[in-house]
Design a protein around this motif. Structure first.
Motif, PDB file in Angstrom:
ATOM      1  N   THR A   6      70.439 -10.681  28.916  1.00 23.71           N
ATOM      2  CA  THR A   6      71.756 -10.744  28.263  1.00 23.71           C
ATOM      3  C   THR A   6      72.157  -9.390  27.680  1.00 23.71           C
ATOM      4  N   GLU A   7      73.257  -9.407  26.978  1.00 28.34           N
ATOM      5  CA  GLU A   7      73.949  -8.216  26.494  1.00 28.34           C
ATOM      6  C   GLU A   7      73.099  -7.220  25.707  1.00 28.34           C
ATOM      7  N   SER A   8      72.106  -7.683  24.991  1.00 30.58           N
ATOM      8  CA  SER A   8      71.301  -6.777  24.170  1.00 30.58           C
ATOM      9  C   SER A   8      70.638  -5.667  24.974  1.00 30.58           C
ATOM     10  N   CYS A   9      70.429  -5.894  26.266  1.00 32.75           N
ATOM     11  CA  CYS A   9      69.780  -4.897  27.127  1.00 32.75           C
ATOM     12  C   CYS A   9      70.704  -3.728  27.490  1.00 32.75           C
ATOM     13  N   ASP A  64      77.874 -17.468  23.626  1.00 32.93           N
ATOM     14  CA  ASP A  64      78.659 -16.243  23.798  1.00 32.93           C
ATOM     15  C   ASP A  64      78.065 -15.310  24.851  1.00 32.93           C
ATOM     16  N   GLN A  65      76.956 -15.712  25.473  1.00 37.36           N
ATOM     17  CA  GLN A  65      76.290 -14.893  26.489  1.00 37.36           C
ATOM     18  C   GLN A  65      76.265 -15.570  27.863  1.00 37.36           C
ATOM     19  N   LYS A 101      78.518  -5.299  23.731  1.00 40.30           N
ATOM     20  CA  LYS A 101      78.344  -4.123  24.579  1.00 40.30           C
ATOM     21  C   LYS A 101      78.768  -4.342  26.028  1.00 40.30           C
ATOM     22  N   LEU A 102      79.339  -5.489  26.344  1.00 41.21           N
ATOM     23  CA  LEU A 102      79.679  -5.783  27.735  1.00 41.21           C
ATOM     24  C   LEU A 102      80.550  -4.688  28.370  1.00 41.21           C
TER      25      LEU A 102
END
Length: 107
Positions: A6-9, A64-65, A101-102
């Motif tokens: 997901t987005e954290s990466c 949200d992911q 961060k998308l």
């Protein structure tokens, strides 16, 4: 079921997860990793290795992911396999706690 990055990466791309994967299901892009859902065997060994908690079982991906389920599947088909860990992106520590961060994802 598969696992999903997901987005954290995004903009971090820590690769600790890659070394423990028994089937080499990770794919690498410029600033993000994805899991190929056709290769993942649902073993979950990658989950605790991620220093930014970016990996979830598909059924547990936060609301949200959810778009990352499709993003992983789509990008896995065109990105190359990564089978050995390497250093994170140079500014990964600056980005690891950033939310939303998308827009930073480079495909």
């Amino acid at each position: 079921m598969t696992y999903v990055v997901t987005e954290s990466c995004i903009r971090c791309k820590y690769t600790d997860c890659v070394d423990v994967c028994p089937v080499d299901c990770f794919r690498e892009g410029p600033n993000f990793l994805v899991i190929d859902p056709d290769e993942c065997i649902d073993c979950a060994v990658c989950v605790p290795e991620c220093p930014v908690n970016a990996i979830y079982a598909e059924d547990d991906v936060p609301g949200d992911q959810q778009q990352f389920i499709k993003i992983n599947a789509d990008l896995a088909s065109s990105w190359t396999s990564i089978t050995k860990s390497k250093g994170a992106l140079p500014d990964a520590d600056e980005w690891k706690d950033v939310k939303s961060k998308l827009a930073e994802l480079v495909k």
